[in-house]
Write a protein that holds these residues in place. Structure first.
Motif, PDB file in Angstrom:
ATOM      1  N   ARG A 157      40.478  40.359  40.688  1.00 11.02           N
ATOM      2  CA  ARG A 157      41.622  39.648  40.111  1.00 11.02           C
ATOM      3  C   ARG A 157      42.199  40.414  38.935  1.00 11.02           C
ATOM      4  O   ARG A 157      41.464  40.933  38.105  1.00 11.02           O
ATOM      5  N   ARG A 166      44.766  39.857  35.733  1.00 13.52           N
ATOM      6  CA  ARG A 166      45.434  38.867  34.886  1.00 13.52           C
ATOM      7  C   ARG A 166      46.190  39.574  33.774  1.00 13.52           C
ATOM      8  O   ARG A 166      45.777  40.636  33.327  1.00 13.52           O
ATOM      9  N   ARG A 167      47.285  38.956  33.369  1.00 14.07           N
ATOM     10  CA  ARG A 167      48.012  39.409  32.179  1.00 14.07           C
ATOM     11  C   ARG A 167      48.118  38.216  31.249  1.00 14.07           C
ATOM     12  O   ARG A 167      48.641  37.176  31.633  1.00 14.07           O
ATOM     13  N   ASP A 168      47.606  38.391  30.046  1.00 11.90           N
ATOM     14  CA  ASP A 168      47.581  37.307  29.055  1.00 11.90           C
ATOM     15  C   ASP A 168      46.966  36.036  29.635  1.00 11.90           C
ATOM     16  O   ASP A 168      47.462  34.932  29.414  1.00 11.90           O
ATOM     17  N   GLY A 169      45.907  36.202  30.437  1.00  7.48           N
ATOM     18  CA  GLY A 169      45.194  35.077  31.007  1.00  7.48           C
ATOM     19  C   GLY A 169      45.788  34.503  32.282  1.00  7.48           C
ATOM     20  O   GLY A 169      45.159  33.693  32.948  1.00  7.48           O
ATOM     21  N   ARG A 170      46.992  34.911  32.642  1.00  9.89           N
ATOM     22  CA  ARG A 170      47.662  34.387  33.833  1.00  9.89           C
ATOM     23  C   ARG A 170      47.384  35.289  35.037  1.00  9.89           C
ATOM     24  O   ARG A 170      47.538  36.498  34.957  1.00  9.89           O
ATOM     25  N   LEU A 171      46.984  34.692  36.170  1.00  8.45           N
ATOM     26  CA  LEU A 171      46.682  35.461  37.375  1.00  8.45           C
ATOM     27  C   LEU A 171      47.948  36.102  37.920  1.00  8.45           C
ATOM     28  O   LEU A 171      48.931  35.419  38.198  1.00  8.45           O
ATOM     29  N   VAL A 172      47.937  37.429  38.049  1.00  9.18           N
ATOM     30  CA  VAL A 172      49.092  38.200  38.520  1.00  9.18           C
ATOM     31  C   VAL A 172      48.882  38.682  39.945  1.00  9.18           C
ATOM     32  O   VAL A 172      49.790  38.639  40.769  1.00  9.18           O
ATOM     33  N   GLU A 185      53.092  37.383  41.043  1.00 10.21           N
ATOM     34  CA  GLU A 185      54.229  37.512  40.138  1.00 10.21           C
ATOM     35  C   GLU A 185      55.515  37.826  40.894  1.00 10.21           C
ATOM     36  O   GLU A 185      56.569  37.293  40.588  1.00 10.21           O
TER      37      GLU A 185
END
Length: 191
Positions: free
Chosen positions: A149, A151-157, A178
């Motif tokens: 996985r 993630r960018r800033d905690g968000r799954l990308v 994204e």
């Protein structure tokens, strides 16, 4: 059976590749502060060569195409071929410079750094990715066997799933949440 003329087929393939390869035609360019970093070829840790058959999906669009990858400690080269075997693009990264060549039918807005980042996310060792991303907005993990996985800033990308232990052989699937595309990749070593 639907038959397309050569110009219509070329246009359809171009549109599909544009949509499939990282959604690059539909998304504004990422800034340096938000872009996934491109890793040096030496971080792969070993030489690999593969021929890949890719099935890309973006919305209702599907496309099958091929990539040939040659990865060595001093350089990483990718050649993308359309369904007719014609070269659409080539990427060459020597650790310092990313050199891109687009064929006449390739979409001009293709972002080679994003294509390379997807390949590196799927194929590079986890430790190399984690080291390159330390201290930034990006995090990569393998929370379960055969699952990676991003993630960018905690968000799954993005997420990658592997059918086997070696990503350079066999099947893998990459979903980019994204930009809304998926890739199914069948890799075989180049003999």
């Amino acid at each position: 059976m639907l038959r397309l003329s050569a110009p219509a087929l070329t246009l359809a393939l171009t549109l599909a590749l544009t949509l499939a390869l990282a959604g690059c035609a539909l998304k504004p360019a990422l800034t340096a502060s938000t872009a996934f970093p491109v890793l040096a070829p030496a971080t792969l840790g070993a030489a690999h060569s593969a021929r890949q058959l890719l099935h890309a999906a973006f919305g209702e669009h599907d496309l099958a195409f091929q990539c040939v990858i040659d990865a060595r400690p001093d350089a990483f080269t990718v050649v993308g071929l359309d369904a007719l075997g014609q070269r659409w693009f080539s990427l060459h990264h020597d650790g310092r410079t990313l050199d891109t060549r687009l064929g006449p039918q390739a979409p001009q807005q293709l972002d080679p750094a994003r294509v390379l980042a997807d390949l590196q996310l799927a194929l590079w060792p986890l430790a190399a990715l984690q080291q390159a991303l330390t201290g930034g907005a990006w995090q990569v993990s393998e929370p379960a066997p055969a699952t990676r996985r991003l993630r960018r800033d905690g968000r799954l990308v993005a997420e990658v799933h592997y059918a086997g232990a070696d990503p350079w052989q066999g099947q893998l699937w990459l979903s980019n949440f994204e930009t809304g595309y998926t890739l199914s990749v069948e890799s075989r070593p180049v003999q």
